[in-house]
Motif scaffolding. Structure first.
Motif, PDB file in Angstrom:
ATOM      1  N   ALA A 183       0.823  -1.213   0.000  1.00 14.79           N
ATOM      2  CA  ALA A 183       0.000   0.000   0.000  1.00 14.79           C
ATOM      3  C   ALA A 183       0.856   1.261   0.000  1.00 14.79           C
ATOM      4  O   ALA A 183       0.327   2.371   0.092  1.00 14.79           O
ATOM      5  N   GLY A 184       2.178   1.079  -0.093  1.00 19.51           N
ATOM      6  CA  GLY A 184       3.067   2.234  -0.109  1.00 19.51           C
ATOM      7  C   GLY A 184       3.369   2.796   1.259  1.00 19.51           C
ATOM      8  O   GLY A 184       3.804   3.945   1.381  1.00 19.51           O
ATOM      9  N   LEU A 185       3.156   1.984   2.292  1.00 18.64           N
ATOM     10  CA  LEU A 185       3.409   2.434   3.663  1.00 18.64           C
ATOM     11  C   LEU A 185       4.684   1.786   4.189  1.00 18.64           C
ATOM     12  O   LEU A 185       4.796   0.558   4.220  1.00 18.64           O
ATOM     13  N   LYS A 186       5.616   2.578   4.599  1.00 19.11           N
ATOM     14  CA  LYS A 186       6.866   2.052   5.138  1.00 19.11           C
ATOM     15  C   LYS A 186       6.711   1.810   6.637  1.00 19.11           C
ATOM     16  O   LYS A 186       7.389   2.403   7.473  1.00 19.11           O
ATOM     17  N   LEU A 187       5.786   0.921   6.953  1.00 18.30           N
ATOM     18  CA  LEU A 187       5.462   0.616   8.344  1.00 18.30           C
ATOM     19  C   LEU A 187       5.581  -0.882   8.588  1.00 18.30           C
ATOM     20  O   LEU A 187       5.164  -1.690   7.759  1.00 18.30           O
ATOM     21  N   LYS A 188       6.135  -1.236   9.734  1.00 18.73           N
ATOM     22  CA  LYS A 188       6.204  -2.641  10.119  1.00 18.73           C
ATOM     23  C   LYS A 188       4.901  -3.027  10.806  1.00 18.73           C
ATOM     24  O   LYS A 188       4.305  -2.222  11.527  1.00 18.73           O
ATOM     25  N   GLY A 189       4.453  -4.248  10.559  1.00 17.19           N
ATOM     26  CA  GLY A 189       3.250  -4.725  11.220  1.00 17.19           C
ATOM     27  C   GLY A 189       3.425  -4.725  12.727  1.00 17.19           C
ATOM     28  O   GLY A 189       4.510  -5.001  13.239  1.00 17.19           O
ATOM     29  N   GLN A 190       2.343  -4.427  13.442  1.00 13.43           N
ATOM     30  CA  GLN A 190       2.367  -4.358  14.901  1.00 13.43           C
ATOM     31  C   GLN A 190       1.892  -5.688  15.497  1.00 13.43           C
ATOM     32  O   GLN A 190       0.917  -6.272  15.040  1.00 13.43           O
ATOM     33  N   LYS A 191       2.578  -6.139  16.534  1.00 13.12           N
ATOM     34  CA  LYS A 191       2.267  -7.428  17.153  1.00 13.12           C
ATOM     35  C   LYS A 191       1.270  -7.257  18.291  1.00 13.12           C
ATOM     36  O   LYS A 191       1.471  -6.416  19.167  1.00 13.12           O
ATOM     37  N   PRO A 192       0.207  -8.053  18.306  1.00 17.14           N
ATOM     38  CA  PRO A 192      -0.774  -7.947  19.397  1.00 17.14           C
ATOM     39  C   PRO A 192      -0.240  -8.577  20.676  1.00 17.14           C
ATOM     40  O   PRO A 192       0.579  -9.495  20.643  1.00 17.14           O
ATOM     41  N   GLU A 193      -0.707  -8.082  21.806  1.00 18.08           N
ATOM     42  CA  GLU A 193      -0.306  -8.641  23.096  1.00 18.08           C
ATOM     43  C   GLU A 193      -1.046  -9.950  23.367  1.00 18.08           C
ATOM     44  O   GLU A 193      -2.141 -10.175  22.855  1.00 18.08           O
ATOM     45  N   LEU A 194      -0.431 -10.779  24.177  1.00 16.20           N
ATOM     46  CA  LEU A 194      -1.064 -12.027  24.592  1.00 16.20           C
ATOM     47  C   LEU A 194      -2.227 -11.707  25.528  1.00 16.20           C
ATOM     48  O   LEU A 194      -2.077 -10.933  26.475  1.00 16.20           O
ATOM     49  N   ASN A 195      -3.385 -12.310  25.256  1.00 14.90           N
ATOM     50  CA  ASN A 195      -4.556 -12.103  26.098  1.00 14.90           C
ATOM     51  C   ASN A 195      -4.503 -13.066  27.290  1.00 14.90           C
ATOM     52  O   ASN A 195      -5.105 -14.139  27.273  1.00 14.90           O
ATOM     53  N   GLN A 196      -3.768 -12.661  28.315  1.00 13.58           N
ATOM     54  CA  GLN A 196      -3.574 -13.522  29.475  1.00 13.58           C
ATOM     55  C   GLN A 196      -4.874 -13.763  30.240  1.00 13.58           C
ATOM     56  O   GLN A 196      -5.087 -14.849  30.796  1.00 13.58           O
ATOM     57  N   ASP A 197      -5.749 -12.781  30.248  1.00  9.75           N
ATOM     58  CA  ASP A 197      -7.031 -12.940  30.947  1.00  9.75           C
ATOM     59  C   ASP A 197      -7.836 -14.090  30.360  1.00  9.75           C
ATOM     60  O   ASP A 197      -8.509 -14.840  31.091  1.00  9.75           O
ATOM     61  N   ARG A 198      -7.777 -14.226  29.050  1.00  9.33           N
ATOM     62  CA  ARG A 198      -8.536 -15.293  28.398  1.00  9.33           C
ATOM     63  C   ARG A 198      -7.956 -16.665  28.762  1.00  9.33           C
ATOM     64  O   ARG A 198      -8.705 -17.624  28.975  1.00  9.33           O
ATOM     65  N   ILE A 199      -6.641 -16.756  28.827  1.00  8.65           N
ATOM     66  CA  ILE A 199      -6.005 -18.014  29.236  1.00  8.65           C
ATOM     67  C   ILE A 199      -6.353 -18.339  30.679  1.00  8.65           C
ATOM     68  O   ILE A 199      -6.712 -19.474  31.008  1.00  8.65           O
ATOM     69  N   ASP A 200      -6.265 -17.340  31.543  1.00  6.86           N
ATOM     70  CA  ASP A 200      -6.579 -17.550  32.961  1.00  6.86           C
ATOM     71  C   ASP A 200      -8.027 -18.009  33.139  1.00  6.86           C
ATOM     72  O   ASP A 200      -8.312 -18.874  33.984  1.00  6.86           O
ATOM     73  N   GLY A 201      -8.922 -17.437  32.352  1.00  6.32           N
ATOM     74  CA  GLY A 201     -10.327 -17.825  32.445  1.00  6.32           C
ATOM     75  C   GLY A 201     -10.535 -19.276  32.067  1.00  6.32           C
ATOM     76  O   GLY A 201     -11.312 -20.002  32.720  1.00  6.32           O
ATOM     77  N   LEU A 202      -9.833 -19.723  31.032  1.00  2.57           N
ATOM     78  CA  LEU A 202      -9.961 -21.113  30.600  1.00  2.57           C
ATOM     79  C   LEU A 202      -9.355 -22.065  31.635  1.00  2.57           C
ATOM     80  O   LEU A 202      -9.911 -23.135  31.912  1.00  2.57           O
ATOM     81  N   VAL A 203      -8.238 -21.669  32.224  1.00  2.00           N
ATOM     82  CA  VAL A 203      -7.609 -22.476  33.276  1.00  2.00           C
ATOM     83  C   VAL A 203      -8.570 -22.647  34.457  1.00  2.00           C
ATOM     84  O   VAL A 203      -8.743 -23.760  34.987  1.00  2.00           O
ATOM     85  N   ASN A 204      -9.191 -21.570  34.867  1.00  2.00           N
ATOM     86  CA  ASN A 204     -10.117 -21.629  36.004  1.00  2.00           C
ATOM     87  C   ASN A 204     -11.329 -22.508  35.707  1.00  2.00           C
ATOM     88  O   ASN A 204     -11.796 -23.255  36.585  1.00  2.00           O
TER      89      ASN A 204
END
Length: 260
Positions: A112-133
């Protein structure tokens, strides 16, 4: 209260799970296809979603084959077992999927002509904790083992969605006008049909755009080439405001430096 079992089955179990997961991902034709598209700079967020679903399905199948009532103490999924297994395996899923998404986004940006690096999303720790519980709350593993199937796939899909959220927000703050599309898959329900469409970010994006019900395979897509265009008054105002804030911050730092 955390229950500690005497016979620690987790180290050997994790080793087996990791080995089988690696073998299945390495031999997956779907993943090989996705990586080829990425190498040729042809991958889109549709491919990110398919990549995520495949990774989620592989993890679910490996856990199903290796975690059974017979190997669990008293036939129960204790907290300390669920916590270590899911944090390890789901974090690995996040790393694989988010890295793939970053590379896809970077290629889309460049196209698209953008000199930008893709941004990495953070790990959703709350979702993992909810599944563990939830897993550790069942009296018998048989009662809750379904949580190691579709919820894991849904979690993997959400990583692709989180990548879109992260990059769309970044692009909006950079002065672009992102457009997000949700497409139907298969025999979609009325709820999913009500969410299908293309939306201007952030004003017109439905609150439930990224939500999925069980076994939903609808996709959310973003391509920055659709976001290029003349900046509207809002984005111009935003950039001017940010520039002013930076100028004021530099002035304040200079004053503090002279006073020191």
């Amino acid at each position: 209260m955390v229950t500690i079992v005497e016979n620690d089955i987790v180290p050997a179990l994790l080793e087996t799970i990791s080995k089988e997961f690696d073998e299945k991902t390495y031999s997956s034709l779907k993943l090989k296809k996705a990586l080829t598209l990425l190498k040729n700079k042809q991958a889109t967020y549709l491919d990110v979603n398919e990549f995520a679903v495949e990774i989620g399905e592989i993890l679910a199948s490996v856990l199903d084959a290796n975690i059974t009532v017979s190997i669990l103490p008293d036939g129960k999924m204790y907290f300390n077992i669920a916590d270590r297994i899911l944090n390890s395996t789901m974090a690995k899923n996040h790393e694989l999927i988010s890295n793939f998404a970053v590379d896809v986004q970077t290629n889309l940006n460049h196209a698209a002509g953008l000199k930008l690096k893709g941004q990495k999303p953070e790990l959703n720790q709350d979702r993992i904790d909810g599944l563990v519980n939830r897993l550790s709350s069942g009296e018998s593993f048989d009662d809750i083992k379904w949580l190691l199937d579709e919820p894991l796939i849904n979690f993997s899909q959400s990583i692709a969605d989180d990548a879109i959220k992260r990059n769309v927000d970044f692009h909006f703050e950079s002065g672009l006008q992102p457009k997000i599309t949700r497409r139907l898959s298969g025999h979609a329900c009325d709820w999913c049909k009500s969410l299908a469409g293309t939306y201007d970010y952030p004003a017109n994006v439905p609150e439930d755009l990224y939500r999925r019900h069980e076994r939903c395979r609808c996709t959310v897509e973003y391509n920055p080439k659709d976001s290029r265009g003349v900046q509207n008054s809002h984005s111009k105002k935003w950039r001017a405001q940010k520039q002013q804030e930076k100028t004021e911050q530099r002035k304040l730092m200079n004053i503090k430096s002279r006073q020191a």
